[in-house]
Write a protein that holds these residues in place. Sequence first.
Motif, PDB file in Angstrom:
ATOM      1  N   VAL A 193      -0.669  14.402 -18.668  1.00 27.80           N
ATOM      2  CA  VAL A 193      -0.737  12.837 -18.555  1.00 27.80           C
ATOM      3  C   VAL A 193      -1.698  11.961 -19.349  1.00 27.80           C
ATOM      4  O   VAL A 193      -2.992  12.466 -19.233  1.00 27.80           O
ATOM      5  CB  VAL A 193      -0.968  12.528 -16.839  1.00 27.80           C
ATOM      6  CG1 VAL A 193      -1.052  11.176 -16.627  1.00 27.80           C
ATOM      7  CG2 VAL A 193      -0.042  13.347 -15.905  1.00 27.80           C
ATOM      8  N   PRO A 194      -1.265  11.288 -20.292  1.00 25.73           N
ATOM      9  CA  PRO A 194      -2.076  10.488 -21.085  1.00 25.73           C
ATOM     10  C   PRO A 194      -3.096   9.513 -20.319  1.00 25.73           C
ATOM     11  O   PRO A 194      -2.660   9.015 -19.470  1.00 25.73           O
ATOM     12  CB  PRO A 194      -1.019   9.861 -21.977  1.00 25.73           C
ATOM     13  CG  PRO A 194      -0.025  10.399 -22.036  1.00 25.73           C
ATOM     14  CD  PRO A 194       0.243  11.041 -20.616  1.00 25.73           C
ATOM     15  N   PRO A 195      -4.516   9.767 -20.774  1.00 31.30           N
ATOM     16  CA  PRO A 195      -5.241   8.754 -20.055  1.00 31.30           C
ATOM     17  C   PRO A 195      -5.321   7.538 -20.395  1.00 31.30           C
ATOM     18  O   PRO A 195      -4.591   7.212 -21.547  1.00 31.30           O
ATOM     19  CB  PRO A 195      -6.462   9.312 -20.165  1.00 31.30           C
ATOM     20  CG  PRO A 195      -6.390   9.994 -21.640  1.00 31.30           C
ATOM     21  CD  PRO A 195      -5.297  10.632 -21.749  1.00 31.30           C
ATOM     22  N   LEU A 196      -5.557   6.575 -19.509  1.00 31.37           N
ATOM     23  CA  LEU A 196      -5.377   4.962 -20.029  1.00 31.37           C
ATOM     24  C   LEU A 196      -6.657   4.871 -21.063  1.00 31.37           C
ATOM     25  O   LEU A 196      -7.920   5.109 -20.806  1.00 31.37           O
ATOM     26  CB  LEU A 196      -5.888   4.187 -19.002  1.00 31.37           C
ATOM     27  CG  LEU A 196      -4.515   3.889 -17.817  1.00 31.37           C
ATOM     28  CD1 LEU A 196      -5.189   2.841 -16.888  1.00 31.37           C
ATOM     29  CD2 LEU A 196      -3.645   3.174 -18.643  1.00 31.37           C
ATOM     30  N   LEU A 197      -6.186   4.339 -22.276  1.00 28.92           N
ATOM     31  CA  LEU A 197      -6.775   4.227 -23.348  1.00 28.92           C
ATOM     32  C   LEU A 197      -8.013   3.351 -23.059  1.00 28.92           C
ATOM     33  O   LEU A 197      -9.283   3.543 -23.557  1.00 28.92           O
ATOM     34  CB  LEU A 197      -6.244   3.642 -24.525  1.00 28.92           C
ATOM     35  CG  LEU A 197      -5.491   4.869 -25.514  1.00 28.92           C
ATOM     36  CD1 LEU A 197      -4.659   4.204 -26.608  1.00 28.92           C
ATOM     37  CD2 LEU A 197      -6.574   5.834 -25.983  1.00 28.92           C
ATOM     38  N   SER A 198      -7.787   2.158 -22.320  1.00 25.23           N
ATOM     39  CA  SER A 198      -8.927   1.211 -21.905  1.00 25.23           C
ATOM     40  C   SER A 198      -9.703   1.854 -21.211  1.00 25.23           C
ATOM     41  O   SER A 198     -11.259   1.572 -21.349  1.00 25.23           O
ATOM     42  CB  SER A 198      -8.401   0.046 -21.482  1.00 25.23           C
ATOM     43  OG  SER A 198      -7.544   0.335 -20.210  1.00 25.23           O
ATOM     44  N   GLU A 199      -9.682   2.690 -20.072  1.00 29.57           N
ATOM     45  CA  GLU A 199     -10.769   3.366 -19.529  1.00 29.57           C
ATOM     46  C   GLU A 199     -11.231   4.273 -20.117  1.00 29.57           C
ATOM     47  O   GLU A 199     -12.493   4.417 -19.903  1.00 29.57           O
ATOM     48  CB  GLU A 199      -9.581   3.999 -18.046  1.00 29.57           C
ATOM     49  CG  GLU A 199     -10.656   4.386 -17.021  1.00 29.57           C
ATOM     50  CD  GLU A 199     -11.597   3.266 -16.487  1.00 29.57           C
ATOM     51  OE1 GLU A 199     -12.684   3.303 -16.118  1.00 29.57           O
ATOM     52  OE2 GLU A 199     -10.961   2.186 -16.347  1.00 29.57           O
ATOM     53  N   ARG A 200     -10.512   5.023 -21.264  1.00 31.29           N
ATOM     54  CA  ARG A 200     -11.388   6.210 -21.778  1.00 31.29           C
ATOM     55  C   ARG A 200     -12.389   5.283 -22.691  1.00 31.29           C
ATOM     56  O   ARG A 200     -13.653   5.788 -22.929  1.00 31.29           O
ATOM     57  CB  ARG A 200     -10.262   6.818 -22.646  1.00 31.29           C
ATOM     58  CG  ARG A 200     -10.944   8.143 -23.247  1.00 31.29           C
ATOM     59  CD  ARG A 200     -11.235   8.924 -22.021  1.00 31.29           C
ATOM     60  NE  ARG A 200     -10.500  10.328 -21.847  1.00 31.29           N
ATOM     61  CZ  ARG A 200     -10.286  10.896 -20.539  1.00 31.29           C
ATOM     62  NH1 ARG A 200     -11.390  10.560 -19.807  1.00 31.29           N
ATOM     63  NH2 ARG A 200      -9.726  11.819 -20.628  1.00 31.29           N
ATOM     64  N   LYS A 201     -12.028   4.256 -23.390  1.00 29.04           N
ATOM     65  CA  LYS A 201     -12.757   3.497 -24.091  1.00 29.04           C
ATOM     66  C   LYS A 201     -14.315   3.178 -23.284  1.00 29.04           C
ATOM     67  O   LYS A 201     -15.464   3.125 -23.832  1.00 29.04           O
ATOM     68  CB  LYS A 201     -12.422   2.136 -24.783  1.00 29.04           C
ATOM     69  CG  LYS A 201     -11.645   2.796 -25.745  1.00 29.04           C
ATOM     70  CD  LYS A 201     -10.767   1.612 -26.407  1.00 29.04           C
ATOM     71  CE  LYS A 201      -9.576   2.081 -27.467  1.00 29.04           C
ATOM     72  NZ  LYS A 201      -8.844   1.017 -27.976  1.00 29.04           N
ATOM     73  N   ARG A 202     -14.013   2.807 -21.904  1.00 28.92           N
ATOM     74  CA  ARG A 202     -15.127   2.330 -21.236  1.00 28.92           C
ATOM     75  C   ARG A 202     -16.037   3.552 -20.911  1.00 28.92           C
ATOM     76  O   ARG A 202     -17.305   3.581 -20.899  1.00 28.92           O
ATOM     77  CB  ARG A 202     -14.423   1.695 -19.745  1.00 28.92           C
ATOM     78  CG  ARG A 202     -14.034   0.388 -19.993  1.00 28.92           C
ATOM     79  CD  ARG A 202     -13.296  -0.042 -18.687  1.00 28.92           C
ATOM     80  NE  ARG A 202     -13.923   0.261 -17.475  1.00 28.92           N
ATOM     81  CZ  ARG A 202     -14.822  -0.741 -17.012  1.00 28.92           C
ATOM     82  NH1 ARG A 202     -15.061  -1.854 -17.644  1.00 28.92           N
ATOM     83  NH2 ARG A 202     -15.548  -0.245 -15.889  1.00 28.92           N
ATOM     84  N   THR A 203     -15.448   4.701 -20.679  1.00 29.22           N
ATOM     85  CA  THR A 203     -15.984   5.760 -20.233  1.00 29.22           C
ATOM     86  C   THR A 203     -17.099   6.094 -21.356  1.00 29.22           C
ATOM     87  O   THR A 203     -18.176   6.688 -20.899  1.00 29.22           O
ATOM     88  CB  THR A 203     -14.852   7.128 -20.161  1.00 29.22           C
ATOM     89  OG1 THR A 203     -14.294   6.876 -18.984  1.00 29.22           O
ATOM     90  CG2 THR A 203     -15.876   8.225 -19.911  1.00 29.22           C
ATOM     91  N   PHE A 204     -16.761   5.987 -22.692  1.00 30.44           N
ATOM     92  CA  PHE A 204     -17.633   6.343 -23.647  1.00 30.44           C
ATOM     93  C   PHE A 204     -18.409   5.356 -24.158  1.00 30.44           C
ATOM     94  O   PHE A 204     -19.112   5.330 -25.213  1.00 30.44           O
ATOM     95  CB  PHE A 204     -17.012   7.012 -24.955  1.00 30.44           C
ATOM     96  CG  PHE A 204     -16.182   8.267 -24.607  1.00 30.44           C
ATOM     97  CD1 PHE A 204     -17.107   9.519 -24.628  1.00 30.44           C
ATOM     98  CD2 PHE A 204     -14.694   8.436 -24.290  1.00 30.44           C
ATOM     99  CE1 PHE A 204     -16.548  10.782 -24.363  1.00 30.44           C
ATOM    100  CE2 PHE A 204     -14.579   9.805 -24.039  1.00 30.44           C
ATOM    101  CZ  PHE A 204     -15.237  10.775 -24.152  1.00 30.44           C
TER     102      PHE A 204
END
Length: 395
Positions: free
Chosen positions: A48-59
């Motif tokens: 399941v691909p992660p949401l890119l917007s959420e992944r960017k927030r994570t980092f």
Amino acid sequence: MEKTMTHETAAASIGHAPLVIEPVASARAKSRFIMFPWQVYAGNPAWVPPLLSERKRTFDPAVNPFFKHAEVQLFVARRGSQDAGTIAAIVNHAYTSVQHEDVGFFGFFEVRRDAEAAAALLAAAEDWLRARGLRTVRGPINFATDNESGLLLDAFDQPPILMTAYNPPYYREYIEGAGYSKAMDWYAYMLDRAHLGGGATDALPPKLLRTVEIARRRSGATFRKVRMNEFAAELGRVRTIYNRAWERNYSFVPMDDDEIDYMAAGLKSIIDPDLVFIAEVHGEPVGVSISLPDYNQVLQHINGRLLPFGWLRVLRERSHIDTARVFAMGIVPEYRQRGIDAVFYFETFKEGVRKGYQRAELSLIVENNLPMRRVIEGLGAWINKTYRIYEKRLP
């Protein structure tokens, strides 16, 4: 996003280029780090691909409050112009302060079928942690233990439930080959209505039903659903329960207001208020149970992007979600052993049946939490997946 080349053919195409491990030191390199899993899992229907917007927030240290008490170094393995793997080395100062252990962590470990790259990435993380005085490394933990952590050991044909990890089978070989051994296992239990005569509450085990009735009378607690119209106040109650109920749990680190707010911001839009319960005694919160719809059933089809049309698909398909995840349940110490957990499970099951959910994953349950495991198994649930945290002493 390119999805036509499998990780096997991609690995073969770069297998003879020299291996280089590079620390991530630019926005472009961080973007490549974030995008790398699409190369590993190309063609894998379970991922399941992660949401890119959420992944960017994570980092993003300016957004994610984890960075207030942590140091993180990202590394990328490259062969020629092609990425071969990623890893994050993590010093969580809140953990070392609370647990009094000289432990660092690795996370966001992804690698092609490339044993040399895997070993070099782990070694780079170990060297970075050792240089900061850590003597043990554990992982995979993606920053915190409640965030896609642990190495999946089985059920590779099943898509992960919301906010749980997924990885290829060969990661285990690479991690154990680098000298890591088991630190702790976590279990994901599955409860399916089909195994309970269609899901009527009177089909639950009689012993559990008796426990629920006794608990209602003797616990002194009242049970209610979350009040979304006073969300900020409810967050305060949840934080009070969380930091008391989980304080003796494996790898526990208390969450401050900023971290609670950050987590809540990510969950607010997907919460089903009919599946979130708070137990109170004389108006004071003593327990909380949070279950979430498995939005991974929708995210699996939008390839990490909400724009331009991902939101439309989410809105269209969310009514078809048929699985929930019992994400968190905690009871303050003085009110344990009173059956409050059984009432939480019963109420969640009853509401889930009413709303048409067909199954629920109860995860993640640490292997040594025997009281909770007994209650869950009493429901008729079974261990469906196992996740492992590894550790290694650094010489």
